[in-house]
Motif scaffolding. Sequence first.
Motif, PDB file in Angstrom:
ATOM      1  N   SER A   1     -10.772   5.951   2.164  1.00 50.49           N
ATOM      2  CA  SER A   1      -9.734   5.172   2.911  1.00 50.49           C
ATOM      3  C   SER A   1      -9.474   5.907   4.123  1.00 50.49           C
ATOM      4  CB  SER A   1      -8.592   4.987   2.088  1.00 50.49           C
ATOM      5  OG  SER A   1      -8.650   4.543   1.024  1.00 50.49           O
TER       6      SER A   1
ATOM      7  N   PHE B   1      -3.741   1.856  -9.108  1.00 48.77           N
ATOM      8  CA  PHE B   1      -3.987   0.846  -8.139  1.00 48.77           C
ATOM      9  C   PHE B   1      -3.448  -0.607  -8.817  1.00 48.77           C
ATOM     10  CE2 PHE B   1      -7.121   3.313  -6.137  1.00 48.77           C
ATOM     11  CZ  PHE B   1      -6.454   3.223  -4.874  1.00 48.77           C
TER      12      PHE B   1
ATOM     13  N   ASP C   1     -11.389  10.484  -4.619  1.00 48.46           N
ATOM     14  CA  ASP C   1     -12.548   9.545  -3.815  1.00 48.46           C
ATOM     15  C   ASP C   1     -11.962   8.389  -2.890  1.00 48.46           C
ATOM     16  OD1 ASP C   1     -14.634  11.210  -4.564  1.00 48.46           O
ATOM     17  OD2 ASP C   1     -15.249   9.814  -6.374  1.00 48.46           O
ATOM     18  N   ASP C   2     -11.004   7.867  -3.459  1.00 46.01           N
ATOM     19  CA  ASP C   2     -10.128   6.911  -3.016  1.00 46.01           C
ATOM     20  C   ASP C   2      -9.786   7.395  -1.593  1.00 46.01           C
ATOM     21  OD1 ASP C   2     -10.733   4.723  -4.814  1.00 46.01           O
ATOM     22  OD2 ASP C   2      -9.247   5.726  -6.077  1.00 46.01           O
TER      23      ASP C   2
ATOM     24  N   TYR D   1       0.785  -1.174  -0.146  1.00 51.08           N
ATOM     25  CA  TYR D   1      -0.153   0.076  -0.093  1.00 51.08           C
ATOM     26  C   TYR D   1       0.700   1.233   0.156  1.00 51.08           C
ATOM     27  CZ  TYR D   1      -3.798  -3.029   1.139  1.00 51.08           C
ATOM     28  OH  TYR D   1      -4.998  -4.139   1.154  1.00 51.08           O
TER      29      TYR D   1
ATOM     30  N   VAL E   1      -5.403   6.425  -9.060  1.00 55.02           N
ATOM     31  CA  VAL E   1      -6.035   6.590  -7.403  1.00 55.02           C
ATOM     32  C   VAL E   1      -6.561   7.770  -7.371  1.00 55.02           C
ATOM     33  CG1 VAL E   1      -5.016   7.119  -5.241  1.00 55.02           C
ATOM     34  CG2 VAL E   1      -3.757   5.550  -6.691  1.00 55.02           C
ATOM     35  N   THR E   2      -7.744   8.092  -6.934  1.00 57.61           N
ATOM     36  CA  THR E   2      -8.736   9.606  -6.958  1.00 57.61           C
ATOM     37  C   THR E   2      -8.858   9.817  -5.615  1.00 57.61           C
ATOM     38  OG1 THR E   2     -10.748   8.034  -6.764  1.00 57.61           O
ATOM     39  CG2 THR E   2      -9.901   8.083  -9.053  1.00 57.61           C
TER      40      THR E   2
ATOM     41  N   ASN F   1      -8.226   0.957  -3.025  1.00 61.53           N
ATOM     42  CA  ASN F   1      -9.128   1.266  -4.080  1.00 61.53           C
ATOM     43  C   ASN F   1     -10.462   1.185  -3.628  1.00 61.53           C
ATOM     44  OD1 ASN F   1     -10.890   0.456  -6.142  1.00 61.53           O
ATOM     45  ND2 ASN F   1      -8.983  -0.566  -7.336  1.00 61.53           N
ATOM     46  N   SER F   2     -11.215   2.142  -3.320  1.00 60.95           N
ATOM     47  CA  SER F   2     -12.392   2.450  -2.686  1.00 60.95           C
ATOM     48  C   SER F   2     -13.549   1.654  -3.575  1.00 60.95           C
ATOM     49  CB  SER F   2     -12.892   3.740  -2.608  1.00 60.95           C
ATOM     50  OG  SER F   2     -13.043   4.638  -3.739  1.00 60.95           O
ATOM     51  N   LYS F   3     -13.441   1.592  -4.768  1.00 58.03           N
ATOM     52  CA  LYS F   3     -14.652   0.795  -5.484  1.00 58.03           C
ATOM     53  C   LYS F   3     -14.541  -0.660  -5.152  1.00 58.03           C
ATOM     54  CE  LYS F   3     -15.079   3.605  -9.365  1.00 58.03           C
ATOM     55  NZ  LYS F   3     -14.736   4.044 -10.916  1.00 58.03           N
TER      56      LYS F   3
ATOM     57  N   SER G   1      -1.636   0.322  -4.255  1.00 57.42           N
ATOM     58  CA  SER G   1      -0.939   0.498  -5.584  1.00 57.42           C
ATOM     59  C   SER G   1       0.744   0.502  -5.310  1.00 57.42           C
ATOM     60  CB  SER G   1      -1.138   2.223  -5.405  1.00 57.42           C
ATOM     61  OG  SER G   1      -0.722   3.090  -4.424  1.00 57.42           O
TER      62      SER G   1
ATOM     63  N   ILE H   1      -3.803   4.279   1.158  1.00 56.91           N
ATOM     64  CA  ILE H   1      -4.848   4.514   0.376  1.00 56.91           C
ATOM     65  C   ILE H   1      -4.904   3.542  -0.612  1.00 56.91           C
ATOM     66  CG2 ILE H   1      -5.806   6.134  -1.581  1.00 56.91           C
ATOM     67  CD1 ILE H   1      -5.121   7.625   1.241  1.00 56.91           C
TER      68      ILE H   1
END
Lengths: 348, 525
Positions: free
Chosen positions: B116, B102, B111-112, B61, B108-109, B169-171, B201, B167
């Motif tokens: 996180s 990722f 939102d991620d 990570y 990596v956005t 990967n939120s999706k 990532s 961080i």
Amino acid sequence: MFARYWHKLPSLVRFTARRLLAGVLLCVGVTLISFILTQVVPGDPITAALGDRAAGDPAIVAAFRSHYGLDKPLPEQYVIYLAHVMQGDLGQSQQSRRPVTTDLAQYLSATIELAIVAMLAAMLVGVSLGIVAAVYREKWPDQVVRVISLAGVSVPTFWLGLICLYIFFFKLGISPGVGRLSPGVATPPSVTGLITIDAVLSGQWTVLWDALSHLALPAMVLAIYTVGSVTRFTRAAMLDSLSQDYVRAARAKGLLPRTVLLRHALRPALAAIITVLGMAFGRMLGGAVLVESVFSWPGIGEYAYRSALSLDLPGIMGVSLVIAVIYILVNLVIDILYAVIDPRVRLA
Amino acid sequence: MKRRQVGRSSTALVAAAVAIMAASGAAQAETLVVDTAFQLKTADPAREFEPTANVFMHAIYQNLVTFSGGDLTKLVPSLASLPQVSADSETFTFELDPAAKFSDGSPVTVDDVIFSLNRVANVKGSPSFLMDGITVSAGSKPGEVVLTAATPDPGLPFKLTNPALAILNSKALKAHGGLDDATASTADKADAYLATASLGSGPYILEKFDIASEVDLKRNPAYWGPPAAYDSIVIRNVDNSAQQMNVMRGTSQIALDLRPDQASSLGKDFNVEEAAGSDIAFLLFNFDPAISSVTTNKDFREAVTDAIDYEGVLNIVGDGAQRSGGLVPSMFGGALPGSDGAKQDVAAAKAALARSGIKDPAVNLAYASDLTKDGVSFSDIAAKLQEDLQAIGIKVTLQPSPVSSHLDGYRAGKLEMAVEWWGPDFPDPSDYLLFGPGQLVGLRAGWKAGAAPDITDLGAKAAVESDPAKRNDLYAAWQKAVNAEGPFIPLFQPATTVVLAKTLEPLPFNAMWTVDLGAAKPAAK
């Protein structure tokens, strides 16, 4: 009505049913005792599970207590636990955050694999040495075997493990060292959890050899203590057997010494030998922690040790219950084997 | 006949064992093997707070910012640039690197990042405190993330280097039961998935996670930086005596838990990285009169401070250990040199004890009897302190107990005097303000709020000072004041030893993640 059918059942079936019922009650007793013991030992699971800062945060502590049901009164906690156990759910481990059943399936299979190999080795060597000691009573082979068996039960397992690792792995290089497999060797698809068996089932012969090579040294160390006790029991049982009239009669009939020894003397002695082997197997499963520690063997002993250190109550209770079940089953099998070995024994 | 049979079976058994052992599979050349004694509970960054987790998570990570090598005083960019900090040190603006992606190839956005970090806060795990008082939001420009602290917090970017604040990967995380809202503490179920796959990532991805035996990593083929040097990394749970044998036999290349004396016996085929660890061992007095009428006496405290043979304590701890002049470890900004610490002066100690007016002084000294830190047994340290204090006439009763029950008494502030330790939660001196009056650790020593207003003021100033030089000066002054008046005597930082085979390029020790496995590469031939 029930009594009529009950008495029509073969005695072996009735015996097994009675023992299994008693075993269930014993298991309930084990859960109660281990639950009480885990509550009275000093130390709070919160302290062991959470970091310094987190343990000082009431919201985090409350979330932890709620997640593991520690916020409920003790009797309620126990009743809930028991109800879940009836459905095959031993709770969630606080150290691994996985179901305890998943943990046990993984770690117990590693220990069972180790214990089975150690048991076979201990049985073969221990019974052989015991017979030799009995046949050559008070002669030099008996003295040598006595020294071996005494050394076997006296040498600390942890020390022996390190010494064996030093000699066979570090100095001679004929052992691959610690762990169940070499680094980079993938575990075969799990069917039984026993890597050797799973490797055979999937036809991965390289993995099988690698697993056996890792198994040999820890199994040998684990077997040595048991060899000592099996040898002593076998010797005593054989001496008793060899002094019986039917053995003298067999000799007088001119039977071969080998036949007298193995058919007429060894068979009656087997009951005592099986008892000690059964107990030794149970002890191996529960007490392999030192060998597992030295050889980085991910077994139930290591799991129990880690559970105790981190006050992982579901883990501690799960291990206690499984070890109890194994002891009960082993005892049951031993009792049944008595009847098979010696038809004079009645399973009343 | 019988003898031959028994002999044959025994010989066959031994021969079979030897043959089987000799048929072992060798480690693959492209696999890096690391041995360490596991302190590990989970593979979920939001719930981890154990040293072994930091070792492997740093390779799979990445965080917004990080450190390079072993220097914990200087941040470097990682997924984002170094932050723009507002004048009041409350707002930190990060710009994400547009190249960052990722392991599944997705970028990596913002939102991620939001998901996180909020998940860490709301899951209520051990590292949740790192996000206390911090809100995360999208910035005004694309790729911008803004972290806002409730109070000025110049140390915040340093907190963000903790592997727990990685961080993800939120999706993918949401698809596997991850939550970042207030329900996360009870409803988040992603930890089980994160033990089977990594959503990061970094240069490696998680292949296998077993808290009892090993953690396997494999190269991330989609890594957005220079490719990882090894196909795979195997991190094994190995007792330290076996670690020494493994690394000498070449079945492992890195050993993380050898004592300095073990490392020094390895010979010239190894690089030994020896450094003072980031844990601080200290002696605690309880200032609560309800707990002790002895340790609350100022002259008694002075007598104990002067009575301790600090060099003798260091000798017990072993080579590589060092003294810290204050509570902040030597590798952090604001640390005091060891020469600023107290020195033994037996005559002064006896004089102070006489001034205290305590007749037949006697204290209980508690410690964790089953705790060993970097090879240092706290039982040995307690025995040494007992000897030193008895030399000036203080009767010391040792109170050993298992670490879990010892911690109960310590955290409840019930111990009269104790040998304790503190490992940093994040690499910034602000972590040590917890030792102040009325703070978490201060209260464990009965040091209540308002007990030392000058120290409280110094701490408050240090906490909000953003100029690095002034900040370091304030932390130094705060530590000197705590040394003089507070209920803590810093004793030592144990040595940490990292052993690397010379088949690897040297890797520096890093107090956050021990070694950067992502940067490991074979030595040039």
